[in-house]
Design an enzyme around this catalytic site. Structure first.
Site: not given
Ligand code: GLN
Length: 540
Positions: A19, A149, A151, A189, A193, A225, A382, A463, A508, A510
């Site tokens: 996190g 790591d 990298e 434990k 850490t 500790k 989408c 796309r 999108h 969201e």
């Molecule tokens: N595969 C679809 C496109 O490229 C939808 C992409 C998506 O849902 N972000 O248009």
């Protein structure tokens, strides 16, 4: 306000997935509550130039910024927890650093020098970090990967040097570790850490503050500790107990004195933190009294990291409606006419999220059909909108075999297709329609009612587009354009009028939802699901 930006570097040890991103975001929120301005950066140690080409099963969601950068999902946390507006420069990878250095070398900018990890790669990293500061009070930098790591070494070396370059009062190192609880002995434990801090000190970094993840409360003795072995003071050991809601993390950090310690060590004078809004939000979360179940019909259902922003947006829409939103992830590949009724019987709404590739496509189309015919609230995002268009074309408009050319290049009815701009593109990385685009909403549409605005801006990553040749055929049957690009060429939202709630959007939403400021589409969708639940209960 301050002459220079203060930098907080966050590293992680013992395990991945502890996190770090949430810790960085929570620290950002706490700094903002003290009236400071913040920005955040994620440095990723892999060679890919960005996560855009990576499989969501491996890497989780790709978060898209307004300026069209495809970034790590931690940037989603940063934007949700703070007011920082993130851009391309807020996430870079080892791949980008090497790319920049190699290009400079080809241009002859190193004047015959031998180009090396130290100083050339580390200088490139440092320049990118420093350019971030620009005017903000605090820049929080999360170092991807786990200490030890191979990298991440160049990143650690760069941040080690920065304390010397910028002065100790301007740089703070916070290290996140795990305190495992061993059942057999009933003890928490501290050894992992200790080892992790040792590994950090081997590369020259002495952490100033330790944040220790723990499932159990830890005592003062344990803090003492850890402090003794890790060369910090006990009050610089912050316990991060597991929480039910991620937004509680920042309140717990505050309780542990983290923000106070940070401003003290960085010598920043601030007002007392104002946490009331977060406190009342957490209260609201704890008092959600109704619950609804939404089916997420997609492909990446086994790894919920792939739908991080989506889950958060549904959660926020739930809080806004005082409802707890349970998510039922349904793998569209295994949906059939036989199991659909039983899979969907407990749902109050269906959401088909974004996605790529043909696997499970027909199942998504079936899910749309089910929602449309059974008047179950439907939200298509989408790819989800594209599938709604395909379903409607086939089953309502009689366009048999309609499809997206992504899945069926020779379909007789290419209702979803590539625009000319996309046809000549051969490179996969960074070439989709990406980032914020304006959208115009027709007056008297459902979308207009929901947004309460005629012009909005939302983020894209795809796309394919709704083929404008088919708009009039679909509109005639009731699937209307609920949003268009300002030039009218692209359909950005569709809505079906003969239905309680049926909306698809090509973008999108969201990515722009925040916990305390839920996105209008999500808030409205959840409201419709609640209404649907009430209706179903009345019918019983
Ligand atoms: N595969 C679809 C496109 O490229 C939808 C992409 C998506 O849902 N972000 O248009």
């Amino acid at each position: 306000m301050y002459k220079s930006t203060k930098f907080i570097f966050i590293t992680g040890g013992v395990l991945s997935s502890l996190g770090k991103g949430l810790s960085a975001a929570s620290i950002g929120a706490l700094m903002e509550c003290r009236g400071l301005t913040v920005t955040l950066l994620k440095m990723d140690p892999y060679i890919n130039v960005d996560p855009g080409t990576m499989n969501p099963f491996q890497h989780g969601e790709v978060f898209v910024t307004d300026d069209g950068a495809e970034t790590d999902l931690d940037l989603g946390h940063y934007e949700r927890f703070t007011h920082a507006i993130l851009r391309q420069k807020n996430n870079f990878t080892t791949g980008q650093i090497y790319d920049a250095v190699i290009q400079k070398e080809r241009r002859g900018e190193y004047l015959g020098e031998t180009v090396q990890v130290i100083p050339h790669i580390t200088d490139e990293i440092k320049n990118k970090i420093r350019s971030l500061g620009n005017g903000v009070d605090v820049a929080i930098v999360e170092v991807g990967g786990t200490v030890g790591d191979i990298e991440s070494l160049p990143f650690l070396e760069a941040i080690r040097q920065l304390r010397v370059d910028l002065g100790p009062q301007n740089v703070l190192y916070i290290h996140l570790t795990l305190l495992p609880f061993v059942k057999a002995s009933g003890e928490v434990k501290t050894k992992p850490t200790q080892h992790s801090v040792k590994a950090l000190r081997e590369v020259g970094i002495q952490p100033d503050i330790l944040i220790c993840r723990t499932e159990k409360k830890i005592t003062r003795d344990i803090k003492e500790k850890i402090a003794l072995f890790c060369n910090v003071r006990p009050e610089e050991v912050i316990a991060a107990e597991d929480v039910n809601c991620i937004y509680e993390v920042l309140l717990n950090f505050h309780q542990e004195g983290l923000d106070q310690k940070i401003v003290e060590l960085l010598n920043i004078w601030t007002r007392a933190p104002r946490l009331d809004e977060w406190r009342s939000f957490i209260e609201a979360v704890k008092s959600l009294n109704i619950s609804i179940t939404i089916g997420i019909v997609g492909k990446y259902v086994n790894l919920q990291e792939s739908y991080k922003s989506l889950n958060e947006a549904l959660f926020a829409g739930g809080v806004k409606n005082k409802a707890k939103v349970n998510l039922k992830f349904i793998d569209s590949e295994f949906l059939s006419d036989q199991n659909m009724n039983s899979e969907f019987s407990d749902l109050d709404g269906i959401l088909v999220p974004g996605g790529f590739g043909s696997r499970g496509i027909e199942g998504k189309i079936k899910a749309v059909q089910f929602a449309r015919e059974n008047k179950l609230p439907f939200f298509g995002i989408c790819l989800g909108m594209q599938m709604a268009v395909v379903e409607f074309s086939r089953n309502v408009c009689g366009l048999n075999g309609a499809n997206s050319t992504e899945f069926s290049p020779d379909t007789p009815y290419p209702v979803i297709h590539l625009m000319d701009e996309q046809r000549s593109i051969t490179d996969k990385g960074g070439t989709m329609r990406l980032g914020a685009y304006e959208c115009v909403i027709p007056e008297d549409s459902e979308c207009h009612r929901i947004y309460g605005a005629r012009r909005i801006s939302e983020r894209h990553r795809h796309r394919y587009e709704f083929n404008p040749e088919y708009i009039s055929i679909l509109e005639e049957k009731g699937l209307r354009a609920g949003g268009l690009s300002p030039d009218g060429r692209l359909v950005e939202m569709v809505e079906y009028i003969d239905h309680p709630w049926f909306i698809g959007c090509q973008f999108h939403p969201e990515f722009k939802s925040k916990p305390m400021d839920s996105h209008p589409l999500f808030a409205s969708f959840i409201k419709a699901c609640l209404d649907c639940k009430t209706r179903k209960e009345q019918e019983k």
